[in-house]
Design a protein around this motif. Structure first.
Motif, PDB file in Angstrom:
ATOM      1  N   PRO A 130       0.789  -1.024   0.173  1.00  0.00           N
ATOM      2  CA  PRO A 130       0.136   0.049  -0.046  1.00  0.00           C
ATOM      3  C   PRO A 130       0.813   1.292   0.113  1.00  0.00           C
ATOM      4  O   PRO A 130       1.941   1.187   0.405  1.00  0.00           O
ATOM      5  N   TRP A 131       0.362   2.500  -0.504  1.00  0.00           N
ATOM      6  CA  TRP A 131       0.949   3.630  -0.706  1.00  0.00           C
ATOM      7  C   TRP A 131       0.345   4.501   0.411  1.00  0.00           C
ATOM      8  O   TRP A 131       0.918   5.735   0.589  1.00  0.00           O
ATOM      9  N   LEU A 132      -0.730   4.305   1.323  1.00  0.00           N
ATOM     10  CA  LEU A 132      -1.185   5.114   2.361  1.00  0.00           C
ATOM     11  C   LEU A 132      -1.270   3.888   3.453  1.00  0.00           C
ATOM     12  O   LEU A 132      -1.986   2.939   3.409  1.00  0.00           O
ATOM     13  N   PRO A 133      -0.959   4.621   4.869  1.00  0.00           N
ATOM     14  CA  PRO A 133      -1.588   3.748   5.978  1.00  0.00           C
ATOM     15  C   PRO A 133      -3.315   3.580   5.990  1.00  0.00           C
ATOM     16  O   PRO A 133      -3.835   4.523   5.374  1.00  0.00           O
ATOM     17  N   GLU A 134      -3.625   2.482   6.275  1.00  0.00           N
ATOM     18  CA  GLU A 134      -5.208   2.128   6.198  1.00  0.00           C
ATOM     19  C   GLU A 134      -6.063   3.346   6.472  1.00  0.00           C
ATOM     20  O   GLU A 134      -6.978   3.816   6.137  1.00  0.00           O
ATOM     21  N   GLU A 135      -5.694   3.833   7.702  1.00  0.00           N
ATOM     22  CA  GLU A 135      -6.250   5.280   8.435  1.00  0.00           C
ATOM     23  C   GLU A 135      -6.468   6.258   7.481  1.00  0.00           C
ATOM     24  O   GLU A 135      -7.307   7.127   7.702  1.00  0.00           O
ATOM     25  N   ALA A 136      -5.676   6.497   6.670  1.00  0.00           N
ATOM     26  CA  ALA A 136      -5.688   7.657   5.444  1.00  0.00           C
ATOM     27  C   ALA A 136      -6.238   7.360   4.444  1.00  0.00           C
ATOM     28  O   ALA A 136      -6.246   8.219   3.350  1.00  0.00           O
ATOM     29  N   VAL A 137      -7.064   6.029   4.182  1.00  0.00           N
ATOM     30  CA  VAL A 137      -7.695   5.618   2.956  1.00  0.00           C
ATOM     31  C   VAL A 137      -9.079   6.104   3.337  1.00  0.00           C
ATOM     32  O   VAL A 137      -9.753   6.174   4.304  1.00  0.00           O
ATOM     33  N   SER A 138      -9.688   6.721   2.254  1.00  0.00           N
ATOM     34  CA  SER A 138     -10.899   7.540   2.370  1.00  0.00           C
ATOM     35  C   SER A 138     -12.046   6.628   2.825  1.00  0.00           C
ATOM     36  O   SER A 138     -12.951   7.293   3.420  1.00  0.00           O
TER      37      SER A 138
ATOM     38  N   ASP B   8       0.239  19.101   3.144  1.00  0.00           N
ATOM     39  CA  ASP B   8       1.300  18.855   3.737  1.00  0.00           C
ATOM     40  C   ASP B   8       0.973  18.046   5.309  1.00  0.00           C
ATOM     41  O   ASP B   8       1.695  16.942   5.615  1.00  0.00           O
ATOM     42  N   ARG B   9      -0.010  18.126   5.593  1.00  0.00           N
ATOM     43  CA  ARG B   9      -0.756  17.485   6.787  1.00  0.00           C
ATOM     44  C   ARG B   9      -0.826  15.970   6.322  1.00  0.00           C
ATOM     45  O   ARG B   9      -0.449  14.987   7.328  1.00  0.00           O
ATOM     46  N   LEU B  10      -1.223  15.549   5.120  1.00  0.00           N
ATOM     47  CA  LEU B  10      -1.384  14.304   4.879  1.00  0.00           C
ATOM     48  C   LEU B  10      -0.026  13.910   4.631  1.00  0.00           C
ATOM     49  O   LEU B  10       0.230  12.702   5.096  1.00  0.00           O
ATOM     50  N   ASN B  11       1.048  14.424   4.061  1.00  0.00           N
ATOM     51  CA  ASN B  11       2.337  14.040   3.870  1.00  0.00           C
ATOM     52  C   ASN B  11       2.682  13.456   5.345  1.00  0.00           C
ATOM     53  O   ASN B  11       3.633  12.609   5.266  1.00  0.00           O
ATOM     54  N   ARG B  12       2.720  14.464   6.089  1.00  0.00           N
ATOM     55  CA  ARG B  12       3.213  14.445   7.415  1.00  0.00           C
ATOM     56  C   ARG B  12       2.736  13.228   8.230  1.00  0.00           C
ATOM     57  O   ARG B  12       3.375  12.312   8.659  1.00  0.00           O
ATOM     58  N   TYR B  13       1.179  12.707   7.908  1.00  0.00           N
ATOM     59  CA  TYR B  13       0.821  11.536   8.490  1.00  0.00           C
ATOM     60  C   TYR B  13       1.308  10.463   7.794  1.00  0.00           C
ATOM     61  O   TYR B  13       1.801   9.503   8.656  1.00  0.00           O
ATOM     62  N   VAL B  14       1.715  10.174   6.467  1.00  0.00           N
ATOM     63  CA  VAL B  14       2.276   9.325   6.105  1.00  0.00           C
ATOM     64  C   VAL B  14       3.535   8.881   6.614  1.00  0.00           C
ATOM     65  O   VAL B  14       4.197   7.903   6.931  1.00  0.00           O
ATOM     66  N   ARG B  15       4.346  10.003   6.769  1.00  0.00           N
ATOM     67  CA  ARG B  15       5.876   9.935   7.195  1.00  0.00           C
ATOM     68  C   ARG B  15       5.750   9.411   8.521  1.00  0.00           C
ATOM     69  O   ARG B  15       6.674   8.595   8.895  1.00  0.00           O
ATOM     70  N   THR B  16       4.835   9.857   9.394  1.00  0.00           N
ATOM     71  CA  THR B  16       5.004   9.428  10.904  1.00  0.00           C
ATOM     72  C   THR B  16       4.334   8.303  11.135  1.00  0.00           C
ATOM     73  O   THR B  16       4.657   7.559  11.877  1.00  0.00           O
ATOM     74  N   GLN B  17       3.253   8.156  10.590  1.00  0.00           N
ATOM     75  CA  GLN B  17       2.605   6.666  10.641  1.00  0.00           C
ATOM     76  C   GLN B  17       2.688   5.504   9.602  1.00  0.00           C
ATOM     77  O   GLN B  17       2.067   4.369   9.794  1.00  0.00           O
ATOM     78  N   GLY B  18       3.543   5.739   8.650  1.00  0.00           N
ATOM     79  CA  GLY B  18       3.481   4.980   7.613  1.00  0.00           C
ATOM     80  C   GLY B  18       4.712   3.881   7.700  1.00  0.00           C
ATOM     81  O   GLY B  18       4.932   3.029   6.775  1.00  0.00           O
ATOM     82  N   HIS B  19       5.669   4.206   8.503  1.00  0.00           N
ATOM     83  CA  HIS B  19       6.888   3.386   8.828  1.00  0.00           C
ATOM     84  C   HIS B  19       6.357   1.942   8.732  1.00  0.00           C
ATOM     85  O   HIS B  19       5.652   1.595   9.561  1.00  0.00           O
ATOM     86  N   ASP B  20       7.176   1.035   7.866  1.00  0.00           N
ATOM     87  CA  ASP B  20       6.724  -0.383   7.813  1.00  0.00           C
ATOM     88  C   ASP B  20       5.171  -0.559   7.342  1.00  0.00           C
ATOM     89  O   ASP B  20       5.022  -1.682   7.343  1.00  0.00           O
ATOM     90  N   LYS B  21       4.495   0.403   7.183  1.00  0.00           N
ATOM     91  CA  LYS B  21       3.072   0.313   6.781  1.00  0.00           C
ATOM     92  C   LYS B  21       2.794   0.553   5.285  1.00  0.00           C
ATOM     93  O   LYS B  21       1.781  -0.011   4.692  1.00  0.00           O
TER      94      LYS B  21
ATOM     95  N   VAL C 276       9.494   3.409  -0.946  1.00  0.00           N
ATOM     96  CA  VAL C 276       9.719   4.812  -1.985  1.00  0.00           C
ATOM     97  C   VAL C 276       8.702   5.746  -1.439  1.00  0.00           C
ATOM     98  O   VAL C 276       9.052   6.904  -1.517  1.00  0.00           O
ATOM     99  N   ILE C 277       7.644   5.567  -1.224  1.00  0.00           N
ATOM    100  CA  ILE C 277       6.444   6.542  -0.818  1.00  0.00           C
ATOM    101  C   ILE C 277       6.784   6.900   0.366  1.00  0.00           C
ATOM    102  O   ILE C 277       6.737   8.328   0.572  1.00  0.00           O
ATOM    103  N   HIS C 278       7.463   6.328   1.199  1.00  0.00           N
ATOM    104  CA  HIS C 278       7.618   6.720   2.660  1.00  0.00           C
ATOM    105  C   HIS C 278       8.813   7.678   2.371  1.00  0.00           C
ATOM    106  O   HIS C 278       8.797   8.951   3.006  1.00  0.00           O
ATOM    107  N   GLN C 279       9.904   7.455   1.529  1.00  0.00           N
ATOM    108  CA  GLN C 279      10.748   8.413   1.405  1.00  0.00           C
ATOM    109  C   GLN C 279      10.447   9.537   0.604  1.00  0.00           C
ATOM    110  O   GLN C 279      11.084  10.745   0.852  1.00  0.00           O
ATOM    111  N   MET C 280       9.646   9.447  -0.292  1.00  0.00           N
ATOM    112  CA  MET C 280       9.019  10.576  -1.167  1.00  0.00           C
ATOM    113  C   MET C 280       8.297  11.445  -0.194  1.00  0.00           C
ATOM    114  O   MET C 280       8.703  12.651  -0.308  1.00  0.00           O
ATOM    115  N   CYS C 281       7.652  11.058   0.620  1.00  0.00           N
ATOM    116  CA  CYS C 281       6.768  11.973   1.776  1.00  0.00           C
ATOM    117  C   CYS C 281       7.888  12.522   2.703  1.00  0.00           C
ATOM    118  O   CYS C 281       7.740  13.914   2.979  1.00  0.00           O
ATOM    119  N   THR C 282       8.890  12.013   3.007  1.00  0.00           N
ATOM    120  CA  THR C 282       9.941  12.456   3.860  1.00  0.00           C
ATOM    121  C   THR C 282      10.623  13.741   3.308  1.00  0.00           C
ATOM    122  O   THR C 282      10.665  14.831   3.837  1.00  0.00           O
TER     123      THR C 282
END
Length: 289
Positions: free
Chosen positions: A36-44, A163-176, A180-186
């Motif tokens: 996945p490219w988003l943590p599940e909590e960030a999916v609509s 930016d708030r969504l990017n930050r969520y992926v960065r902080t909550q998406g590690h190993d989720k 490459v997506i995690h690096q991109m958001c960082t």
């Protein structure tokens, strides 16, 4: 321009050097299309029983297409920033200001090239690169007079909402999420932190000359901008759901719009921005889809 603002611009430019090119920094060969490219909590659709019942492969595909829609909206917004910054170059009054704007143009261009590279390497894209542009936000972004209070409000809101969504992926998406997506958001939020610092500083300087009446008159426009940016970045189009295998797309989009968990997630992401605007005297409403 005040000495304090010139000092900030110098510091921001220093932090932009040396330039970190995302096209060469990211491990494109390692892109994994099974993750996945988003943590599940960030999916609509997260939080709905219909989402829980979906096969894992569909949920993964949906997260990938939702992120793709998110970055295509980012290309639209960054094109506006680049256009306005380029036009502002001839109005700069110091070498510090000129250098900072050139750094920001280079960074925003790098972000859009990074997004295009992701779509090229993954084979995932949505029809029409300039799709679903919010008319009023687009018009104000392109035509609001430079360096006015409304201009800096639009820039600050436009920078912070995605930016708030990017930050969520960065902080909550590690190993989720996919690496490459995690690096991109960082990489993205590191650059955006400088852009937001400048926008907030310019907004605060402008607000020093903005009275209560003007703030009251600007508040409906601020609320409209927030709504349009939120819908653009947090409510996927019907084609996103259909490309992920969910038909009819309009029905799934309406489910996402009414999803209490989605609106709660958006509010959680945007609370810092809303608090900042309210602290400056703007009676902004909580955003809803």
């Amino acid at each position: 321009m005040a000495h304090a603002e010139l000092s900030l611009l110098e510091q921001l430019s220093t932090n932009s050097s040396p330039y970190s090119d995302p096209l060469t920094r990211l491990d494109w060969e390692g892109l994994d299309l099974t993750r996945p490219w988003l943590p599940e909590e960030a999916v609509s659709l997260f939080g709905l029983p219909e989402y829980t019942a979906l096969p894992e492969a569909i949920r993964t595909r949906l997260s990938q297409y939702e992120f793709t829609g998110f970055i295509q909206a980012g290309i639209w917004l960054e094109a506006i920033f680049i256009e306005r910054l380029s036009k502002n170059l001839k109005h700069t009054q110091s070498t510090q200001e000129l250098a900072y704007y050139l750094h920001e143009i280079r960074e925003e261009s790098g972000h859009s090239l990074m997004f295009l590279k992701l779509m090229e390497n993954s084979g995932l894209r949505l029809p029409g690169i300039w799709r679903n542009r919010p008319f009023i936000a687009d018009f104000l972004g392109r035509h609001t007079p430079l360096n006015t209070t409304l201009f800096w409000l639009a820039v600050t809101i436009g920078e912070e909402v995605p930016d708030r969504l990017n930050r969520y992926v960065r902080t909550q998406g590690h190993d989720k999420v996919e690496g490459v997506i995690h690096q991109m958001c960082t990489l993205h939020i590191i650059d955006e932190a400088r852009h937001i610092a400048h926008a907030r500083s310019a907004l605060e300087a402008s607000l020093a000359h903005c009275g209560k009446l003007e703030r009251k008159l600007l508040t409906p426009i601020v609320n409209l901008l927030i709504r349009q940016f939120v819908r653009t970045f947090y409510l996927p189009g019907a084609d996103v759901y259909e490309l992920a295998g969910l038909n009819p797309g309009k029905q799934w989009r309406e489910m996402a719009r009414k999803n209490p968990a989605r609106n709660e997630f958006i509010l959680k992401c945007l609370n810092p921005t809303l608090h900042m605007l309210r602290s400056h005297g703007f009676a902004v409403a909580d955003p809803v889809l």
